[in-house]
Design an enzyme around this catalytic site. Structure first.
Site, PDB file in Angstrom:
ATOM      1  CG  ASP A  45      -1.762   1.289   1.210  1.00 50.78           C
ATOM      2  OD1 ASP A  45      -2.624   1.382   0.311  1.00 50.78           O
ATOM      3  OD2 ASP A  45      -1.538   2.203   2.035  1.00 50.78           O
ATOM      4  CE1 TYR A  50       0.846   7.706   3.028  1.00 48.44           C
ATOM      5  CE2 TYR A  50       1.316   5.514   2.188  1.00 48.44           C
ATOM      6  CZ  TYR A  50       0.469   6.388   2.830  1.00 48.44           C
ATOM      7  OH  TYR A  50      -0.757   5.951   3.269  1.00 48.44           O
ATOM      8  CE  LYS A  75      -3.476   4.818   0.263  1.00 44.35           C
ATOM      9  NZ  LYS A  75      -2.079   4.624   0.733  1.00 44.35           N
ATOM     10  CG  HIS A 106      -3.946   9.674   0.160  1.00 41.51           C
ATOM     11  ND1 HIS A 106      -2.588   9.670   0.115  1.00 41.51           N
ATOM     12  CD2 HIS A 106      -4.268   9.157   1.365  1.00 41.51           C
ATOM     13  CE1 HIS A 106      -2.105   9.167   1.247  1.00 41.51           C
ATOM     14  NE2 HIS A 106      -3.112   8.844   2.021  1.00 41.51           N
TER      15      HIS A 106
HETATM   16  N1  LIG Z   1      -5.405   6.029   3.146  1.00 42.89           N
HETATM   17  C1  LIG Z   1      -4.931   6.716   4.167  1.00 42.89           C
HETATM   18  O1  LIG Z   1      -5.230   7.913   4.341  1.00 42.89           O
HETATM   19  C2  LIG Z   1      -4.044   6.042   5.145  1.00 42.89           C
HETATM   20  C3  LIG Z   1      -3.863   6.607   6.427  1.00 42.89           C
HETATM   21  C4  LIG Z   1      -3.048   5.936   7.329  1.00 42.89           C
HETATM   22  C5  LIG Z   1      -2.411   4.754   6.965  1.00 42.89           C
HETATM   23  N2  LIG Z   1      -2.581   4.238   5.695  1.00 42.89           N
HETATM   24  C6  LIG Z   1      -1.901   3.006   5.268  1.00 42.89           C
HETATM   25  O2  LIG Z   1      -2.048   2.012   6.287  1.00 42.89           O
HETATM   26  C7  LIG Z   1      -0.759   1.544   6.678  1.00 42.89           C
HETATM   27  C8  LIG Z   1      -0.764   1.078   8.132  1.00 42.89           C
HETATM   28  O3  LIG Z   1      -1.177   2.106   8.993  1.00 42.89           O
HETATM   29  P1  LIG Z   1      -0.162   2.852   9.990  1.00 42.89           P
HETATM   30  O4  LIG Z   1       1.172   2.841   9.369  1.00 42.89           O
HETATM   31  O5  LIG Z   1      -0.787   4.153  10.342  1.00 42.89           O
HETATM   32  O6  LIG Z   1      -0.206   2.012  11.327  1.00 42.89           O
HETATM   33  P2  LIG Z   1      -0.382   0.472  11.822  1.00 42.89           P
HETATM   34  O7  LIG Z   1       0.012  -0.480  10.775  1.00 42.89           O
HETATM   35  O8  LIG Z   1      -1.718   0.383  12.452  1.00 42.89           O
HETATM   36  O9  LIG Z   1       0.682   0.472  13.010  1.00 42.89           O
HETATM   37  C9  LIG Z   1       2.037   0.682  12.745  1.00 42.89           C
HETATM   38  C10 LIG Z   1       2.760   0.747  14.080  1.00 42.89           C
HETATM   39  O10 LIG Z   1       2.632  -0.517  14.749  1.00 42.89           O
HETATM   40  C11 LIG Z   1       3.928  -1.067  15.009  1.00 42.89           C
HETATM   41  N3  LIG Z   1       3.835  -2.518  14.740  1.00 42.89           N
HETATM   42  C12 LIG Z   1       3.610  -3.138  13.559  1.00 42.89           C
HETATM   43  N4  LIG Z   1       3.546  -4.469  13.712  1.00 42.89           N
HETATM   44  C13 LIG Z   1       3.749  -4.711  15.019  1.00 42.89           C
HETATM   45  C14 LIG Z   1       3.835  -5.893  15.800  1.00 42.89           C
HETATM   46  N5  LIG Z   1       3.659  -7.099  15.264  1.00 42.89           N
HETATM   47  N6  LIG Z   1       4.070  -5.765  17.139  1.00 42.89           N
HETATM   48  C15 LIG Z   1       4.233  -4.544  17.713  1.00 42.89           C
HETATM   49  N7  LIG Z   1       4.169  -3.387  17.019  1.00 42.89           N
HETATM   50  C16 LIG Z   1       3.939  -3.464  15.690  1.00 42.89           C
HETATM   51  C17 LIG Z   1       4.880  -0.346  14.089  1.00 42.89           C
HETATM   52  O11 LIG Z   1       6.128  -0.207  14.707  1.00 42.89           O
HETATM   53  P3  LIG Z   1       7.466  -0.921  14.126  1.00 42.89           P
HETATM   54  O12 LIG Z   1       7.730  -0.324  12.783  1.00 42.89           O
HETATM   55  O13 LIG Z   1       8.486  -0.567  15.142  1.00 42.89           O
HETATM   56  O14 LIG Z   1       7.163  -2.392  14.066  1.00 42.89           O
HETATM   57  C18 LIG Z   1       4.226   1.032  13.932  1.00 42.89           C
HETATM   58  O15 LIG Z   1       4.609   1.898  14.980  1.00 42.89           O
HETATM   59  C19 LIG Z   1       0.148   2.759   6.407  1.00 42.89           C
HETATM   60  O16 LIG Z   1       1.503   2.413   6.409  1.00 42.89           O
HETATM   61  C20 LIG Z   1      -0.400   3.208   5.069  1.00 42.89           C
HETATM   62  O17 LIG Z   1       0.085   2.384   4.028  1.00 42.89           O
HETATM   63  C21 LIG Z   1      -3.413   4.857   4.797  1.00 42.89           C
END
Ligand SMILES: NC(=O)c1ccc[n+]([C@@H]2O[C@H](COP(=O)([O-])OP(=O)(O)OC[C@H]3O[C@@H](n4cnc5c(N)ncnc54)[C@H](OP(=O)(O)O)[C@@H]3O)[C@@H](O)[C@H]2O)c1
Length: 299
Positions: A45, A50, A75, A106
């Site tokens: 994704d 980004y 996006k 997005h």
């Molecule tokens: N469309 C949109 O507007 C939008 C908005 C937000 C996000 N997104 C997409 O969604 C993706 C995921 O969302 P996000 O990046 O906000 O957050 P997330 O995936 O909910 O959480 C990421 C956080 O969790 C930690 N983590 C991941 N796996 C883990 C595990 N197994 N155990 C403990 N901690 C863990 C990571 O730290 P570490 O790196 O230290 O493991 C990081 O700090 C984004 O990267 C992006 O591609 C899209």
């Protein structure tokens, strides 16, 4: 058995778990993405906003995984709504690919393309500088046209951060239904109303920030820890499995090889555990992702 894929209305198969790439930058981001692709991830994704598309592109190339093995999502950035075709060209060039499997708007938030910041342009009074004489319906029309004109570059188009109101507006204006709506989705923001609307219209919800993003309190929740321990897994594995069991692909992000691998190992939770995770979330309702350019409906 939890599904490996979800099938969109157009027949495309979306892997149940993908790697989010927000903040996966530089050498660390490159290694994380390459590692994920070489160890079973079949979806990335990504987003123009980004500002890491070259890193993603290099990781794809160096992974040795064939392009057609990867479901690649990108996006259209907010500041490019009025220049969508150029944004698509730049995206394909930066990623070094011929096509996207899915291109999303997005946010339903067109911002000034010629403003004072490429990401969040501001007016003199500090408020967000929106694109004049433009709206997300116009943007959707551009995306529909690009999809029609360049089916070889865009396999499908969808949206992100859309509520029912915005979905109804673009469907009514164009008759073209987005195949995906990517939104914040985890037990504390379980989007039941939107899930029902999307299901009725053939729109697949995809879960972003499925762990509650950076510093998530969900990962410290004692009740969730109990369910995870009982099943011999971690809280993130429970949250990801909960999403897939409920009917949507999930895109967690991590920089750690170990956690990237862990997040792909799903667990079949019992009905009681799934219900309990939903209950814990509804007692702790929270939206972690907000933006100055958009007002969300209540969750
Ligand atoms: N469309 C949109 O507007 C939008 C908005 C937000 C996000 N997104 C997409 O969604 C993706 C995921 O969302 P996000 O990046 O906000 O957050 P997330 O995936 O909910 O959480 C990421 C956080 O969790 C930690 N983590 C991941 N796996 C883990 C595990 N197994 N155990 C403990 N901690 C863990 C990571 O730290 P570490 O790196 O230290 O493991 C990081 O700090 C984004 O990267 C992006 O591609 C899209």
């Amino acid at each position: 058995m939890l599904p490996d894929y979800f099938t969109l209305v157009n027949g495309q198969k979306v892997p149940s778990v993908g790697l989010g790439t927000w903040q996966l930058e530089g050498g660390k981001g490159y290694s994380a993405i390459k590692h994920a692709l070489q160890n079973g991830y079949k979806m990335l994704d990504c987003a123009f906003a980004y500002y890491n598309q070259e890193v993603v592109g290099r990781a794809i190339k160096d992974s040795g995984i064939a392009r057609e093995e990867i479901f690649l999502v990108d996006k259209l950035a907010n500041t490019w709504h009025s220049a969508a075709e150029k944004n698509l060209e730049l995206t394909l060039k930066s990623l070094g690919v011929e096509y996207l499997d899915l291109w999303l708007m997005h946010w339903p938030s067109p911002l000034n393309h010629h403003g004072n910041d490429p990401k969040t342009p501001k007016l003199a009074d500090g408020s967000v500088d929106f694109e004049k004489d433009w709206d997300y319906v116009k943007t959707w029309k551009s995306m529909v046209e690009l999809h029609r004109n360049y089916p070889e570059k865009l396999k499908s188009i969808g949206v992100a951060n859309f509520g029912v109101k915005e979905l109804e507006a673009i469907i009514e204006a164009t008759g073209v239904v987005p195949v995906v709506n990517q939104v914040e989705l985890h037990p504390s923001c379980n989007q039941q109303q939107l899930f029902k609307f999307c299901g009725d219209h053939g729109i697949q919800l995809v879960a972003y920030s499925p762990l509650g993003s950076i510093g998530s309190p969900l990962l410290q929740n004692e009740d969730l820890a109990g369910i995870a321990a009982k099943n011999g897994v971690t809280i993130p594995q429970c949250l990801i499995s909960w999403g897939v069991a409920n009917g949507w692909p999930v895109i967690p992000r991590s920089t750690s090889f170990e956690r990237i691998d862990q997040n792909l190992q799903l667990v079949e939770l019992s009905k009681d555990d799934l219900f309990e995770i939903t209950r814990i979330g509804s007692q702790n309702k929270h939206r972690f992702v907000t933006a100055p350019w958009h007002s969300f409906a209540e969750i």
